[in-house]
Design a protein around this motif. Structure first.
Motif, mmCIF file in Angstrom:
data_model
loop_
_atom_site.group_PDB
_atom_site.id
_atom_site.type_symbol
_atom_site.label_atom_id
_atom_site.label_comp_id
_atom_site.label_asym_id
_atom_site.label_seq_id
_atom_site.Cartn_x
_atom_site.Cartn_y
_atom_site.Cartn_z
ATOM 1 N N TYR A 33 15.557 15.881 -31.068
ATOM 2 C CA TYR A 33 16.378 15.275 -32.234
ATOM 3 C C TYR A 33 16.655 16.354 -33.419
ATOM 4 N N THR A 34 17.888 16.622 -33.756
ATOM 5 C CA THR A 34 18.005 17.535 -34.934
ATOM 6 C C THR A 34 18.822 16.801 -36.187
ATOM 7 N N GLN A 35 18.456 16.988 -37.343
ATOM 8 C CA GLN A 35 19.102 16.143 -38.191
ATOM 9 C C GLN A 35 20.808 16.749 -38.204
ATOM 10 N N GLU A 36 21.502 15.972 -38.823
ATOM 11 C CA GLU A 36 23.088 15.993 -38.132
ATOM 12 C C GLU A 36 23.575 17.477 -39.170
ATOM 13 N N THR A 37 23.046 17.555 -40.518
ATOM 14 C CA THR A 37 23.623 18.403 -41.221
ATOM 15 C C THR A 37 23.052 20.060 -40.625
ATOM 16 N N TYR A 38 22.040 19.957 -39.702
ATOM 17 C CA TYR A 38 21.343 21.249 -39.348
ATOM 18 C C TYR A 38 21.861 21.511 -37.963
ATOM 19 N N ARG A 39 22.779 20.642 -37.475
ATOM 20 C CA ARG A 39 22.971 20.937 -36.199
ATOM 21 C C ARG A 39 24.011 22.255 -35.846
ATOM 22 N N GLY A 40 23.811 22.724 -34.609
ATOM 23 C CA GLY A 40 24.855 24.221 -34.647
ATOM 24 C C GLY A 40 24.266 25.366 -35.078
ATOM 25 N N ARG A 41 22.812 25.409 -35.364
ATOM 26 C CA ARG A 41 22.271 26.577 -36.071
ATOM 27 C C ARG A 41 21.231 27.243 -34.964
ATOM 28 N N GLY A 42 21.190 26.381 -33.808
ATOM 29 C CA GLY A 42 20.247 27.267 -32.848
ATOM 30 C C GLY A 42 18.797 26.465 -32.899
ATOM 31 N N HIS A 43 18.543 25.752 -33.656
ATOM 32 C CA HIS A 43 17.271 24.979 -33.871
ATOM 33 C C HIS A 43 16.793 24.322 -32.702
ATOM 34 N N ALA A 44 17.828 23.290 -32.238
ATOM 35 C CA ALA A 44 17.525 22.767 -31.026
ATOM 36 C C ALA A 44 16.971 23.431 -29.708
ATOM 37 N N ASP A 73 14.468 25.159 -44.882
ATOM 38 C CA ASP A 73 14.334 24.736 -46.410
ATOM 39 C C ASP A 73 13.402 23.902 -46.664
ATOM 40 N N GLY A 74 12.091 24.238 -45.984
ATOM 41 C CA GLY A 74 10.837 23.697 -46.313
ATOM 42 C C GLY A 74 10.872 22.129 -45.566
ATOM 43 N N ALA A 75 11.830 21.790 -44.672
ATOM 44 C CA ALA A 75 11.663 20.552 -44.037
ATOM 45 C C ALA A 75 11.952 20.627 -42.714
ATOM 46 N N ALA A 76 11.267 19.543 -41.888
ATOM 47 C CA ALA A 76 11.436 19.458 -40.330
ATOM 48 C C ALA A 76 12.907 19.171 -40.029
ATOM 49 N N VAL A 77 13.541 19.984 -39.424
ATOM 50 C CA VAL A 77 15.163 19.771 -39.034
ATOM 51 C C VAL A 77 15.310 19.244 -37.507
ATOM 52 N N THR A 78 14.435 19.630 -36.827
ATOM 53 C CA THR A 78 14.568 19.576 -35.350
ATOM 54 C C THR A 78 13.096 19.311 -34.891
ATOM 55 N N ALA A 79 13.077 18.354 -33.996
ATOM 56 C CA ALA A 79 11.866 18.054 -33.099
ATOM 57 C C ALA A 79 12.004 17.907 -31.642
ATOM 58 N N CYS A 80 11.294 18.402 -30.828
ATOM 59 C CA CYS A 80 11.275 18.327 -29.560
ATOM 60 C C CYS A 80 10.029 17.861 -29.137
ATOM 61 N N VAL A 103 4.557 18.754 -29.457
ATOM 62 C CA VAL A 103 5.663 18.325 -30.184
ATOM 63 C C VAL A 103 6.131 19.717 -30.897
ATOM 64 N N ALA A 104 7.317 20.265 -30.876
ATOM 65 C CA ALA A 104 7.524 21.363 -31.387
ATOM 66 C C ALA A 104 8.767 21.303 -32.464
ATOM 67 N N VAL A 105 8.307 21.495 -33.699
ATOM 68 C CA VAL A 105 9.282 21.380 -34.740
ATOM 69 C C VAL A 105 9.958 22.674 -35.506
ATOM 70 N N MET A 106 11.037 22.610 -35.951
ATOM 71 C CA MET A 106 11.994 23.804 -36.447
ATOM 72 C C MET A 106 11.761 23.259 -37.796
ATOM 73 N N VAL A 107 11.793 24.403 -38.764
ATOM 74 C CA VAL A 107 11.681 24.042 -40.075
ATOM 75 C C VAL A 107 12.820 24.956 -40.963
#
Length: 97
Positions: free
Chosen positions: A38-49, A16-23, A10-14
């Motif tokens: 899955y990427t939290q909606e408010t963090y989409r479009g930032r390259g985390h996915a 603001d101190g919170a997990a915002v994307t998980a693969c 599992v790869a998680v991008m963090v």
């Protein structure tokens, strides 16, 4: 967290101190693994996915498996992630009923 073992790696991008994307691995065989993302909606479009999938794919390759990324034909955001990763399309609109 023992239930996460079934989805490993599992790869998680963090941010603001919170997990915002998980693969994670949603389908896993000795030969290949399919990504679930899955990427939290408010963090989409930032390259985390793309970062999460890239990290996950590296971990999958390290196990000797082939990483696979699939998406629904209408999910253009997911298709954009695949394109950003340079993924090769190998199937279109296949279903079994």
């Amino acid at each position: 967290f023992t239930h996460l073992e079934a989805y490993s790696p599992v790869a998680v991008m963090v941010e603001d101190g919170a997990a915002v994307t998980a693969c994670s691995s949603v389908r896993l065989t000795p030969q290949a693994a399919e990504a679930g993302l899955y990427t939290q909606e408010t963090y989409r479009g930032r390259g985390h996915a793309a970062d999460a999938v890239r990290t996950w794919a590296e971990a999958i390759r390290a196990t000797g498996r082939v990483p696979l990324y699939s998406t629904w034909w209408a999910n253009t955001a997911s298709q954009a992630v695949a394109a950003k990763l340079g993924a090769v399309q190998y199937g279109v609109d296949f279903s079994v009923t």
